[in-house]
Scaffold this motif. Structure first.
Motif, PDB file in Angstrom:
ATOM      1  N   GLU A  62      58.612   1.467  18.341  1.00  0.00           N
ATOM      2  CA  GLU A  62      58.859   2.723  19.065  1.00  0.00           C
ATOM      3  C   GLU A  62      57.619   3.589  19.260  1.00  0.00           C
ATOM      4  O   GLU A  62      57.626   4.494  20.066  1.00  0.00           O
ATOM      5  N   TYR A  63      56.591   3.363  18.472  1.00  0.00           N
ATOM      6  CA  TYR A  63      55.406   4.238  18.552  1.00  0.00           C
ATOM      7  C   TYR A  63      54.183   3.536  17.974  1.00  0.00           C
ATOM      8  O   TYR A  63      54.308   2.543  17.262  1.00  0.00           O
ATOM      9  N   CYS A  64      53.018   4.080  18.292  1.00  0.00           N
ATOM     10  CA  CYS A  64      51.820   3.653  17.575  1.00  0.00           C
ATOM     11  C   CYS A  64      51.367   4.870  16.779  1.00  0.00           C
ATOM     12  O   CYS A  64      51.815   5.985  17.047  1.00  0.00           O
ATOM     13  N   ALA A  65      50.511   4.653  15.791  1.00  0.00           N
ATOM     14  CA  ALA A  65      50.193   5.772  14.911  1.00  0.00           C
ATOM     15  C   ALA A  65      48.792   5.674  14.339  1.00  0.00           C
ATOM     16  O   ALA A  65      48.198   4.604  14.256  1.00  0.00           O
ATOM     17  N   LEU A  66      48.322   6.843  13.956  1.00  0.00           N
ATOM     18  CA  LEU A  66      47.088   6.971  13.198  1.00  0.00           C
ATOM     19  C   LEU A  66      47.570   7.317  11.795  1.00  0.00           C
ATOM     20  O   LEU A  66      48.275   8.312  11.616  1.00  0.00           O
ATOM     21  N   LEU A  67      47.247   6.475  10.825  1.00  0.00           N
ATOM     22  CA  LEU A  67      47.728   6.686   9.471  1.00  0.00           C
ATOM     23  C   LEU A  67      46.584   7.221   8.611  1.00  0.00           C
ATOM     24  O   LEU A  67      45.539   6.596   8.505  1.00  0.00           O
ATOM     25  N   PHE A  68      46.810   8.384   8.019  1.00  0.00           N
ATOM     26  CA  PHE A  68      45.812   8.992   7.137  1.00  0.00           C
ATOM     27  C   PHE A  68      46.154   8.596   5.701  1.00  0.00           C
ATOM     28  O   PHE A  68      47.231   8.925   5.215  1.00  0.00           O
ATOM     29  N   HIS A  69      45.240   7.878   5.045  1.00  0.00           N
ATOM     30  CA  HIS A  69      45.530   7.369   3.701  1.00  0.00           C
ATOM     31  C   HIS A  69      45.840   8.479   2.701  1.00  0.00           C
ATOM     32  O   HIS A  69      46.651   8.297   1.815  1.00  0.00           O
ATOM     33  N   LYS A  70      45.161   9.618   2.843  1.00  0.00           N
ATOM     34  CA  LYS A  70      45.455  10.743   1.939  1.00  0.00           C
ATOM     35  C   LYS A  70      46.030  11.909   2.740  1.00  0.00           C
ATOM     36  O   LYS A  70      45.726  13.066   2.482  1.00  0.00           O
ATOM     37  N   GLY A  71      46.882  11.578   3.692  1.00  0.00           N
ATOM     38  CA  GLY A  71      47.449  12.586   4.584  1.00  0.00           C
ATOM     39  C   GLY A  71      48.187  13.704   3.876  1.00  0.00           C
ATOM     40  O   GLY A  71      48.261  14.824   4.371  1.00  0.00           O
ATOM     41  N   ALA A  72      48.717  13.404   2.688  1.00  0.00           N
ATOM     42  CA  ALA A  72      49.460  14.426   1.939  1.00  0.00           C
ATOM     43  C   ALA A  72      48.555  15.589   1.549  1.00  0.00           C
ATOM     44  O   ALA A  72      49.038  16.684   1.271  1.00  0.00           O
ATOM     45  N   ASN A  87      59.517   7.341  -0.027  1.00  0.00           N
ATOM     46  CA  ASN A  87      58.790   6.639  -1.093  1.00  0.00           C
ATOM     47  C   ASN A  87      57.277   6.704  -0.907  1.00  0.00           C
ATOM     48  O   ASN A  87      56.524   6.442  -1.821  1.00  0.00           O
ATOM     49  N   VAL A  88      56.844   7.001   0.320  1.00  0.00           N
ATOM     50  CA  VAL A  88      55.405   7.065   0.593  1.00  0.00           C
ATOM     51  C   VAL A  88      54.875   8.374   0.027  1.00  0.00           C
ATOM     52  O   VAL A  88      55.278   9.448   0.456  1.00  0.00           O
ATOM     53  N   GLN A  89      53.964   8.279  -0.944  1.00  0.00           N
ATOM     54  CA  GLN A  89      53.521   9.502  -1.610  1.00  0.00           C
ATOM     55  C   GLN A  89      52.259  10.088  -0.984  1.00  0.00           C
ATOM     56  O   GLN A  89      52.103  11.287  -0.912  1.00  0.00           O
ATOM     57  N   SER A  90      51.347   9.229  -0.540  1.00  0.00           N
ATOM     58  CA  SER A  90      50.039   9.718  -0.143  1.00  0.00           C
ATOM     59  C   SER A  90      49.809   9.720   1.374  1.00  0.00           C
ATOM     60  O   SER A  90      49.319  10.683   1.946  1.00  0.00           O
ATOM     61  N   ALA A  91      50.157   8.618   2.028  1.00  0.00           N
ATOM     62  CA  ALA A  91      49.816   8.453   3.446  1.00  0.00           C
ATOM     63  C   ALA A  91      50.716   9.280   4.366  1.00  0.00           C
ATOM     64  O   ALA A  91      51.869   9.560   4.040  1.00  0.00           O
ATOM     65  N   ARG A  92      50.156   9.688   5.490  1.00  0.00           N
ATOM     66  CA  ARG A  92      50.918  10.379   6.535  1.00  0.00           C
ATOM     67  C   ARG A  92      50.466   9.847   7.893  1.00  0.00           C
ATOM     68  O   ARG A  92      49.306   9.494   8.064  1.00  0.00           O
ATOM     69  N   GLN A  93      51.394   9.854   8.855  1.00  0.00           N
ATOM     70  CA  GLN A  93      51.080   9.352  10.200  1.00  0.00           C
ATOM     71  C   GLN A  93      51.105  10.466  11.234  1.00  0.00           C
ATOM     72  O   GLN A  93      51.849  11.430  11.090  1.00  0.00           O
ATOM     73  N   ILE A  94      50.311  10.250  12.293  1.00  0.00           N
ATOM     74  CA  ILE A  94      50.496  11.029  13.520  1.00  0.00           C
ATOM     75  C   ILE A  94      50.935   9.976  14.539  1.00  0.00           C
ATOM     76  O   ILE A  94      50.250   8.964  14.723  1.00  0.00           O
ATOM     77  N   ARG A  95      52.090  10.190  15.146  1.00  0.00           N
ATOM     78  CA  ARG A  95      52.678   9.171  16.027  1.00  0.00           C
ATOM     79  C   ARG A  95      52.484   9.506  17.503  1.00  0.00           C
ATOM     80  O   ARG A  95      52.471  10.669  17.882  1.00  0.00           O
TER      81      ARG A  95
END
Length: 197
Positions: A62-72, A87-95
């Protein structure tokens, strides 16, 4: 963009991409512009600073993303960072769902990448939850109390495996379902295996 910045495996990955190819190229251009080193990890283009992972480019249906390893740890003034699952504690995405969104957000993306680089340079770490921070469902606790062998086996599992079980057993709303989940996995726990092993 200088060629020495381009990783041959990333080039191959981009050429093979049937979906999101245009978006991937644009994201790559933006990231490389932020002076990160291109690498290829986990089968995806990954961008690093002194061998520390900063961002990853990946695509889904549905999307592509830029995943930031320490996005939190990022401030996220635009409220655009997404936690994939709880369950994902650290990474965050921009979709993104199209190239236009990426083009319009270029300067914002660069700000986020620069902040992610600063977070890494400062040596900041995401405070990961420990297994003890998770509430053990009553149904599991009961079985552990009844069965010392099971308790020993459960405690011998890696923290990640313990958390996966605790999370999985806690999900159903009904106690009956929680109990049957616990019972179904007793042998697997006794074998020292994780939920998905």
């Amino acid at each position: 963009m200088t060629n020495n910045n381009m990783h041959p495996k990333v080039e191959a990955f981009l050429l093979r991409a049937k979906k999101w190819q245009e978006e991937f190229y644009k994201l790559r251009e933006i990231v490389i512009d932020c002076e990160l080193t291109e690498d290829f990890k986990w089968m995806h283009p990954c961008y690093t600073l002194d061998n520390k992972n900063i961002v990853l480019i990946h695509g889904f249906k549905e999307y592509c993303a830029l995943l930031f390893h320490k996005g939190a740890l990022l401030k996220d003034p635009k409220g655009i960072l997404i936690q994939q699952t709880e369950n994902v504690q650290s990474a965050r995405q921009i979709r993104f769902t199209n190239i236009q969104e990426i083009i319009e957000m270029e300067s914002v993306l660069k700000d986020y990448i620069k902040e992610a680089i600063e977070v890494e340079k400062a040596g900041l770490q995401v405070e990961l939850k420990k297994t003890s921070d998770y509430e053990v469902p009553e149904e599991l606790q009961l079985k552990l109390d009844e069965n010392p062998t099971l308790k020993t086996a459960f405690e011998a599992l890696t923290p990640g495996r313990q958390r996966a079980y605790i999370y999985y057993f806690s999900q159903p709303k009904q106690s009956k379902t929680r109990t049957s989940r616990v019972e179904k996995y007793i042998d697997q726990i006794l074998d020292g295996k994780g939920l998905n092993d």
